[in-house]
Every structure is written in structure tokens, then in C-alpha cells.
Design a protein around this motif. Sequence first.
Motif, PDB file in Angstrom:
ATOM      1  N   GLY A   1     -29.118   7.799  -4.028  1.00 36.29           N
ATOM      2  CA  GLY A   1     -27.695   8.098  -4.007  1.00 36.29           C
ATOM      3  C   GLY A   1     -26.868   7.085  -3.236  1.00 36.29           C
ATOM      4  O   GLY A   1     -27.388   6.291  -2.447  1.00 36.29           O
ATOM      5  N   THR A   2     -25.565   7.139  -3.493  1.00 33.18           N
ATOM      6  CA  THR A   2     -24.604   6.242  -2.844  1.00 33.18           C
ATOM      7  C   THR A   2     -23.662   7.063  -1.982  1.00 33.18           C
ATOM      8  O   THR A   2     -22.945   7.942  -2.475  1.00 33.18           O
ATOM      9  CB  THR A   2     -23.792   5.456  -3.884  1.00 33.18           C
ATOM     10  OG1 THR A   2     -24.675   4.601  -4.638  1.00 33.18           O
ATOM     11  CG2 THR A   2     -22.731   4.590  -3.201  1.00 33.18           C
ATOM     12  N   LEU A   3     -23.648   6.789  -0.704  1.00 31.94           N
ATOM     13  CA  LEU A   3     -22.736   7.431   0.232  1.00 31.94           C
ATOM     14  C   LEU A   3     -21.467   6.603   0.315  1.00 31.94           C
ATOM     15  O   LEU A   3     -21.514   5.397   0.587  1.00 31.94           O
ATOM     16  CB  LEU A   3     -23.382   7.528   1.622  1.00 31.94           C
ATOM     17  CG  LEU A   3     -22.528   8.186   2.706  1.00 31.94           C
ATOM     18  CD1 LEU A   3     -22.508   9.701   2.512  1.00 31.94           C
ATOM     19  CD2 LEU A   3     -23.066   7.842   4.097  1.00 31.94           C
ATOM     20  N   VAL A   4     -20.318   7.243   0.088  1.00 27.21           N
ATOM     21  CA  VAL A   4     -19.034   6.557   0.169  1.00 27.21           C
ATOM     22  C   VAL A   4     -18.350   6.995   1.460  1.00 27.21           C
ATOM     23  O   VAL A   4     -18.069   8.184   1.656  1.00 27.21           O
ATOM     24  CB  VAL A   4     -18.144   6.860  -1.048  1.00 27.21           C
ATOM     25  CG1 VAL A   4     -16.860   6.033  -0.979  1.00 27.21           C
ATOM     26  CG2 VAL A   4     -18.896   6.571  -2.345  1.00 27.21           C
ATOM     27  N   VAL A   5     -18.108   6.043   2.336  1.00 26.62           N
ATOM     28  CA  VAL A   5     -17.512   6.335   3.643  1.00 26.62           C
ATOM     29  C   VAL A   5     -16.212   5.555   3.780  1.00 26.62           C
ATOM     30  O   VAL A   5     -15.947   4.607   3.030  1.00 26.62           O
ATOM     31  CB  VAL A   5     -18.484   5.954   4.788  1.00 26.62           C
ATOM     32  CG1 VAL A   5     -19.801   6.691   4.639  1.00 26.62           C
ATOM     33  CG2 VAL A   5     -18.724   4.450   4.855  1.00 26.62           C
ATOM     34  N   ALA A   6     -15.414   5.957   4.770  1.00 30.84           N
ATOM     35  CA  ALA A   6     -14.130   5.302   5.006  1.00 30.84           C
ATOM     36  C   ALA A   6     -14.202   4.412   6.235  1.00 30.84           C
ATOM     37  O   ALA A   6     -14.816   4.760   7.237  1.00 30.84           O
ATOM     38  CB  ALA A   6     -13.027   6.330   5.179  1.00 30.84           C
ATOM     39  N   LEU A   7     -13.564   3.262   6.135  1.00 30.18           N
ATOM     40  CA  LEU A   7     -13.299   2.397   7.279  1.00 30.18           C
ATOM     41  C   LEU A   7     -11.795   2.370   7.490  1.00 30.18           C
ATOM     42  O   LEU A   7     -11.029   2.221   6.538  1.00 30.18           O
ATOM     43  CB  LEU A   7     -13.793   0.971   7.015  1.00 30.18           C
ATOM     44  CG  LEU A   7     -15.220   0.601   7.408  1.00 30.18           C
ATOM     45  CD1 LEU A   7     -15.503  -0.851   7.017  1.00 30.18           C
ATOM     46  CD2 LEU A   7     -15.457   0.783   8.898  1.00 30.18           C
ATOM     47  N   THR A   8     -11.367   2.492   8.746  1.00 28.54           N
ATOM     48  CA  THR A   8      -9.933   2.559   9.020  1.00 28.54           C
ATOM     49  C   THR A   8      -9.258   1.196   9.029  1.00 28.54           C
ATOM     50  O   THR A   8      -8.030   1.114   9.105  1.00 28.54           O
ATOM     51  CB  THR A   8      -9.678   3.252  10.365  1.00 28.54           C
ATOM     52  OG1 THR A   8     -10.349   2.525  11.401  1.00 28.54           O
ATOM     53  CG2 THR A   8     -10.206   4.682  10.337  1.00 28.54           C
ATOM     54  N   GLY A   9     -10.047   0.138   8.962  1.00 27.81           N
ATOM     55  CA  GLY A   9      -9.485  -1.211   8.938  1.00 27.81           C
ATOM     56  C   GLY A   9     -10.540  -2.204   8.523  1.00 27.81           C
ATOM     57  O   GLY A   9     -11.705  -1.854   8.321  1.00 27.81           O
ATOM     58  N   THR A  10     -10.135  -3.457   8.387  1.00 30.02           N
ATOM     59  CA  THR A  10     -11.054  -4.516   7.987  1.00 30.02           C
ATOM     60  C   THR A  10     -11.738  -5.122   9.203  1.00 30.02           C
ATOM     61  O   THR A  10     -11.061  -5.562  10.133  1.00 30.02           O
ATOM     62  CB  THR A  10     -10.306  -5.630   7.228  1.00 30.02           C
ATOM     63  OG1 THR A  10      -9.779  -5.094   6.005  1.00 30.02           O
ATOM     64  CG2 THR A  10     -11.243  -6.779   6.891  1.00 30.02           C
ATOM     65  N   PRO A  11     -13.065  -5.139   9.228  1.00 30.33           N
ATOM     66  CA  PRO A  11     -13.750  -5.795  10.342  1.00 30.33           C
ATOM     67  C   PRO A  11     -13.430  -7.290  10.373  1.00 30.33           C
ATOM     68  O   PRO A  11     -13.352  -7.932   9.322  1.00 30.33           O
ATOM     69  CB  PRO A  11     -15.239  -5.571  10.033  1.00 30.33           C
ATOM     70  CG  PRO A  11     -15.279  -4.466   9.032  1.00 30.33           C
ATOM     71  CD  PRO A  11     -14.006  -4.563   8.249  1.00 30.33           C
ATOM     72  N   ARG A  12     -13.231  -7.814  11.593  1.00 30.86           N
ATOM     73  CA  ARG A  12     -13.046  -9.262  11.712  1.00 30.86           C
ATOM     74  C   ARG A  12     -14.334  -9.973  11.358  1.00 30.86           C
ATOM     75  O   ARG A  12     -14.333 -10.968  10.643  1.00 30.86           O
ATOM     76  CB  ARG A  12     -12.605  -9.641  13.131  1.00 30.86           C
ATOM     77  CG  ARG A  12     -12.128 -11.083  13.249  1.00 30.86           C
ATOM     78  CD  ARG A  12     -11.718 -11.430  14.668  1.00 30.86           C
ATOM     79  NE  ARG A  12     -12.857 -11.551  15.548  1.00 30.86           N
ATOM     80  CZ  ARG A  12     -13.619 -12.653  15.632  1.00 30.86           C
ATOM     81  NH1 ARG A  12     -13.358 -13.705  14.885  1.00 30.86           N
ATOM     82  NH2 ARG A  12     -14.642 -12.698  16.464  1.00 30.86           N
ATOM     83  N   VAL A  13     -15.442  -9.458  11.870  1.00 29.63           N
ATOM     84  CA  VAL A  13     -16.769  -9.940  11.504  1.00 29.63           C
ATOM     85  C   VAL A  13     -17.691  -8.734  11.396  1.00 29.63           C
ATOM     86  O   VAL A  13     -17.397  -7.661  11.918  1.00 29.63           O
ATOM     87  CB  VAL A  13     -17.342 -10.960  12.517  1.00 29.63           C
ATOM     88  CG1 VAL A  13     -16.489 -12.211  12.596  1.00 29.63           C
ATOM     89  CG2 VAL A  13     -17.499 -10.340  13.902  1.00 29.63           C
ATOM     90  N   LEU A  14     -18.837  -8.927  10.757  1.00 30.56           N
ATOM     91  CA  LEU A  14     -19.813  -7.854  10.602  1.00 30.56           C
ATOM     92  C   LEU A  14     -20.932  -7.949  11.634  1.00 30.56           C
ATOM     93  O   LEU A  14     -21.878  -7.160  11.585  1.00 30.56           O
ATOM     94  CB  LEU A  14     -20.414  -7.886   9.188  1.00 30.56           C
ATOM     95  CG  LEU A  14     -19.423  -7.717   8.033  1.00 30.56           C
ATOM     96  CD1 LEU A  14     -20.142  -7.842   6.693  1.00 30.56           C
ATOM     97  CD2 LEU A  14     -18.692  -6.388   8.125  1.00 30.56           C
ATOM     98  N   ASN A  15     -20.834  -8.880  12.543  1.00 31.67           N
ATOM     99  CA  ASN A  15     -21.880  -9.143  13.529  1.00 31.67           C
ATOM    100  C   ASN A  15     -21.499  -8.523  14.879  1.00 31.67           C
ATOM    101  O   ASN A  15     -20.701  -9.094  15.620  1.00 31.67           O
ATOM    102  CB  ASN A  15     -22.084 -10.650  13.667  1.00 31.67           C
ATOM    103  CG  ASN A  15     -23.106 -11.008  14.725  1.00 31.67           C
ATOM    104  OD1 ASN A  15     -23.754 -10.142  15.312  1.00 31.67           O
ATOM    105  ND2 ASN A  15     -23.266 -12.299  14.978  1.00 31.67           N
ATOM    106  N   PRO A  16     -22.073  -7.370  15.244  1.00 34.35           N
ATOM    107  CA  PRO A  16     -21.683  -6.712  16.502  1.00 34.35           C
ATOM    108  C   PRO A  16     -22.149  -7.432  17.763  1.00 34.35           C
ATOM    109  O   PRO A  16     -21.742  -7.050  18.857  1.00 34.35           O
ATOM    110  CB  PRO A  16     -22.361  -5.338  16.398  1.00 34.35           C
ATOM    111  CG  PRO A  16     -22.719  -5.169  14.967  1.00 34.35           C
ATOM    112  CD  PRO A  16     -22.993  -6.549  14.466  1.00 34.35           C
ATOM    113  N   ALA A  17     -22.972  -8.449  17.628  1.00 37.48           N
ATOM    114  CA  ALA A  17     -23.406  -9.191  18.815  1.00 37.48           C
ATOM    115  C   ALA A  17     -22.264 -10.005  19.410  1.00 37.48           C
ATOM    116  O   ALA A  17     -22.331 -10.399  20.578  1.00 37.48           O
ATOM    117  CB  ALA A  17     -24.581 -10.110  18.473  1.00 37.48           C
ATOM    118  N   VAL A  18     -21.217 -10.249  18.617  1.00 36.03           N
ATOM    119  CA  VAL A  18     -20.096 -11.054  19.105  1.00 36.03           C
ATOM    120  C   VAL A  18     -18.763 -10.325  18.995  1.00 36.03           C
ATOM    121  O   VAL A  18     -17.720 -10.893  19.280  1.00 36.03           O
ATOM    122  CB  VAL A  18     -20.009 -12.404  18.344  1.00 36.03           C
ATOM    123  CG1 VAL A  18     -21.252 -13.230  18.572  1.00 36.03           C
ATOM    124  CG2 VAL A  18     -19.777 -12.182  16.851  1.00 36.03           C
TER     125      VAL A  18
END
Length: 525
Positions: free
Chosen positions: A32-49
Amino acid sequence: MKHQLKSFLAATATAALLASGVSAQETPKAGGTLVVALTGTPRVLNPAVQSGIVTGLPGAQLFAAPLRYDEGWNPQPYLAKSWEVSEDGLNVTLHLQEDATFHDGEPIKSSDIAFSVKIIQQYHPFKSMFAPVTSVDTPDEHTAILNLAHPHPALMLAMSGQLMSIIPEHIYGDGQDPKNHPRNNEDVVGSGPFKLVEFKPGEHVIMERYDGYWEDGLPYLDRIVARIIPDSSSRTIALENGELHLSTFEAEPTLVNRMMKADGISVSGEGYGGIGPIDWLAMNTTRGPLKDVRVRQAIAYAIDKNFIHKAVLRGTAKDALTGVHPDSPLYNANVNAYDLDLDKANALLDEAGFPMEGGKRFDITMELVPFPGYKPQTEYIKQALSKVGINVTIESVPDFPSWAKLMGTMDFDMTLDSVYNWGDPVIGVNRTYMSSNIAKGVWSNTQGYSNARVDELLDLAAQENDQEKRKALYAEFQEIVNEEVPIYYLNAVPMHTFYSNKVGNPPIGGIWSTSSPMDRVWLKE
């Protein structure tokens, strides 16, 4: 001698389900495919930075951390299958999953742990959470030993959620700037349960299950589609229409109450303790009448929090009496609640040398935070303080950078603000009160608050591994700041998760919400 912590994956399928919050009566369904909401656009997808909840949702799916945390604030195995902490607290040894690989098939090694620590120390907004780590030893490919300059009890929490994402050295060690690395948003090579399919800023982040994930049978979902929907009303409509399965960090009272009545939708305020968001009234203690603690106490007594909680927030928020989130095991609820008392407020203002003359004592300004939802509280506080002769002028700020500049330069009297704990006080609380942080940037000690005993308590608590002693240190700290009121605490931000009843094991059972992996979330149909 080292103490082995509880650190092995559940031995049976039933135990694994219970640890993940799945009822023993439910059988997870794969696919299955879970559809979730993001409240904005991430600047980057890398949480280390990059910090923040918008990066956290996709980042925690794409990248793994060494640990998870359960709803009882206990560390659980994740990329690290077990660990030890030395008796002196100066070494933390991580034993990695032997069969863990990055999304390009390369093994995740102890050298990647060492590399990730170095990158976080240099580039993460909360780099101080790893400041005591002096080096990382890698005696073999599956053992990483973090060596500390002093005991650092915040380290365990800092190794969970989105705070310590393990990134591949063979990708990010190529000499390019990690914060602006081209692989932060395209062709991402992660370490988590899902891999990137497509990132379209302003539209969506699409991720699919990584078949090489080390935990057998996980993740349950085939795909996660994170739709970027900044407008809260649009998110709720999409949930009601069945276009979305899940939306998190929802805080608008009208929408929370509306979704509580929606068919097929559940609402929960659980699972945000690690994020630890608090709404408060920040006061600049370095200028004007606010330099006097009696004035700050009078302001607290003049504000009716019950009105804010019931009329403005419509019963969706819990009280907060200190800078530590009420869900934290370190929270001290035994402090002054500053219940509404106009007589006491007037007496304190008289005592402070600000007599009532012509219905007014003094003028003060209050910045209106340029975010939705703050205007009603701001206008109410203006009206409430007028009853004790404090004339508040509300100053509108055109945008967030302008407001941030005022905060960073301490060019304000009062303002509402929301600040996150980020799990441990060392990470998200100490920064607000340490005198060494005065006038050093946004969301540091912008109140200009200084107390030598508070500095001492926070320093001691940051190095105390005994939980009861640490709790006592933070309890005294909370008593002091509650009495001196550099900040008047209004409430825990009423963050909620809206989810379709089709979602099994929604992300409400831990402390990081969707800033933690959703490998155990599943769809019932």
C-alpha cells in the motif's frame, strides 16, 4: 566495568508489535501507499545538516538513526542493535546491525557513524548536542565508540529521531559542501527504511520501501507520498475526502475540533514530547520597566491563561508552567501557576515604582509574530495588561526575517514565541537561559536573562548521568526561572495528528511523531 543497557530487538513477533505500539489483536498488512501531508517544502532532505519538522518527516524515512525512543522516553534499538555506556560516562559504544546497508547496497560501517558525527558537529543547527564528543573509535566495521570530554546525558536522545541521521561517507566525503551537496535532494543515498523516488519542491516527496532494509518484513508500506500542502484548511479537506491518510503537527484549534467530529478520522495529541513545543511571552529583561522582576511578575498575574486556553485555543492545549515541556520526565509542575490576580499585579507595579497616573503606568511595545494564529493571543495580552495600567502598542512585523532580526539583536520589549525542546534540555532548553548565549543570534537567550545559579545548574545538569540528581537540578532551575519570569509560559503548542482510521500503528506512540521512522506504520485496506 560497563553496564549493558536493554538493547536487543524483540525476541518474538508479539513483543515486536507491542514495542512498536501495534495492538496484539491487529495483524499488520504489507503493501500500500500512505499519503501524508507536509506543511512546507524541505530546504534539503538531509537531516544531518538541517533541523525542522518539514525536513524531519522525509529525512527520518530516508536516513536511520542509531536509536529509537518509545513513549516512556526509553531508548530502543534501531541501527544500533545494542550499546553500552561506561561507568564514568565518557564512552558510549554502539554495536551496529551487521547486515545494514545504504540504499546503493554499500554496507553501513562504523566509519560512517564517525563521519556523520563529524558532519553534525560542523553543520547541524544543533551542533552543540555533539560538542562533548572528542573522537569516534572504530575498532571494527560494526563497532563505534564515541569518546566524550565529559559525561553527556543528552547524547542518547541526540542519537534518535531526526537528530542523528547516518549519512554515507562514500557519498558526502567527496570534498563538496555538505549543506549544499547535490545529493541532499536528488539521487539521495540514505540509510533508512525508505528510499527516494522523486522530490518536487512545492509538490511532493515520494519514497518507496528499501528492500535491503535490515529488519525482516519491514517496512510494511510499499510507498509513502508526502504531499506539500501549506494551507491547513486544504489539508483537512483532503483528509475528509480521503485524499490524505495522515497529517501531523496540526495546531489550529478550529481545525482540531472540527477533525474530532469527522467520520473515519482520529485525532491524537500524543507523540510530540520529544519535539517539545511551547508557546510563551518573551520579555526583554535588559531595558525599560521589564528590567524589574516585579514588573514581569505583575504581567504574569495580569494575564488569564484560562481565557487563552478556553476561548482562544478552545480546549486543545495543555498548560505549561516552565521552559521544559510538560510531557518531559524532567518537567517540574510544582511551581507558581500565576493564576489571575489583578490586585497582586497592581501591588507589584506600585512596589516597583510605577504608579497609576491617569489610568496608565507606562508604555511598552509588543511585536506581532508574522505567523498565523498569534494575533488573537497578542491582542488579548494587550487588553489584559491595560487593566493594570500597562499600555501595550502592537507592532506588526512584515516577515519572519524582520522579526528574527529584532530577536537576534534584542531590539524588542515583548513578543510571543514558540520554541522547541528537541528532546533533552541540553539541546533545546539551555540555549534560552545561559548567560553565555545573550545576543548571539535568533532563538538563543534573546531575553538577555542572566542568573549565575541558573548557569551553574544548567552546566551541572548537562553532565549529570544520574537521572534523579539530574531531575533535581532541572527542578531547581525551573523554580528560579518561574520566579524571575524572563519568559511567561502560556501553553504547550497544541500539536495534533490527524489520521484516517485506515492507518495501522500511526506515529503517535513515541516522542518524535513523524520525525521518526514509519517503518511499522501500515494500511488496513
